[in-house]
Design a protein around this motif. Sequence first.
Motif, PDB file in Angstrom:
ATOM      1  N   GLY A  21     104.616  45.317  52.393  1.00 44.05           N
ATOM      2  CA  GLY A  21     106.028  44.996  52.150  1.00 44.05           C
ATOM      3  C   GLY A  21     106.590  45.766  50.812  1.00 44.05           C
ATOM      4  O   GLY A  21     105.917  45.767  50.018  1.00 44.05           O
ATOM      5  N   TYR A  22     107.923  45.908  50.646  1.00 43.55           N
ATOM      6  CA  TYR A  22     108.404  46.372  49.543  1.00 43.55           C
ATOM      7  C   TYR A  22     109.732  45.729  49.280  1.00 43.55           C
ATOM      8  O   TYR A  22     110.344  45.352  50.122  1.00 43.55           O
ATOM      9  CB  TYR A  22     108.708  47.921  49.650  1.00 43.55           C
ATOM     10  N   ILE A  23     109.995  45.359  47.906  1.00 39.21           N
ATOM     11  CA  ILE A  23     111.369  45.003  47.732  1.00 39.21           C
ATOM     12  C   ILE A  23     112.148  46.050  46.843  1.00 39.21           C
ATOM     13  O   ILE A  23     111.482  46.146  45.755  1.00 39.21           O
ATOM     14  CB  ILE A  23     111.212  43.730  46.781  1.00 39.21           C
ATOM     15  N   ASP A  24     112.995  46.894  47.401  1.00 42.42           N
ATOM     16  CA  ASP A  24     113.863  47.688  46.639  1.00 42.42           C
ATOM     17  C   ASP A  24     115.310  47.244  46.187  1.00 42.42           C
ATOM     18  O   ASP A  24     115.781  46.581  46.930  1.00 42.42           O
ATOM     19  CB  ASP A  24     113.884  49.084  47.506  1.00 42.42           C
ATOM     20  N   CYS A  25     115.512  47.624  45.089  1.00 40.56           N
ATOM     21  CA  CYS A  25     116.697  47.255  44.483  1.00 40.56           C
ATOM     22  C   CYS A  25     117.741  48.362  43.937  1.00 40.56           C
ATOM     23  O   CYS A  25     117.141  49.437  43.803  1.00 40.56           O
ATOM     24  CB  CYS A  25     116.397  46.556  43.131  1.00 40.56           C
ATOM     25  N   CYS A  26     118.907  48.021  44.237  1.00 44.66           N
ATOM     26  CA  CYS A  26     119.877  49.064  43.736  1.00 44.66           C
ATOM     27  C   CYS A  26     120.805  48.109  42.843  1.00 44.66           C
ATOM     28  O   CYS A  26     121.525  47.266  43.173  1.00 44.66           O
ATOM     29  CB  CYS A  26     120.787  49.653  44.860  1.00 44.66           C
TER      30      CYS A  26
END
Length: 209
Positions: A21-26
């Motif tokens: 899993g990955y948590i990507d932010c903007c």
Amino acid sequence: VEEVDAIIDKSGATVSAEIQGYIDCCIKLSGMPDLTLTFVNPRLFDDVSFHPCVRFKRWESERILSFIPPDGNFRLMSYHIGSQSVVAIPIYVRHSLTLRSNGDQGRLDLTVGPKQTMGRTLENVALEICMPKCVLNCSLTANQGKYSYDPVSKVLLWDIGRIELPKLPNIRGSVSVASGADTSGANPSINVHFTIPQMAVSGLRVSRL
């Protein structure tokens, strides 16, 4: 974003499953915001790696993500979940392939459907079957999507796309087998690819930000 890799036996039971899993932010915040992100169930993680902005000590002691984010797009953390007990595979395949050695015709019947998708739609569904060497060709009818069979590589590809209920995708028809071929060990695996927008299969939930 969660990527599931699983092996499922003929009865539909999960032999092994793991999630990357990955948590990507903007981030579009002015100043130097100090953020904390907490999860409902942080014990799920088997293995984690963080962006340098995360204060690791706080994660170790409290399981809280505390960080001053960089601007724009970045990957806050990656995680791995290996225990198969938490992975509910959201798709099932009902299949039967019979290859007769005395005649030259076999039969294939295969149905795909959603399972435990929380009302979300399965998209980009595609199946890939590496047929046994004795299979010369396939004459099949698919009620959804399109299929192709390469007699050289012996790969049957069925591109379904979205699964729109209540109609379940099905492909069936005859399979040509080389005469006199040994079909006793013919038990091919089926590779299933799919995507589901807006769903975390692990059940990971954000508590608050």
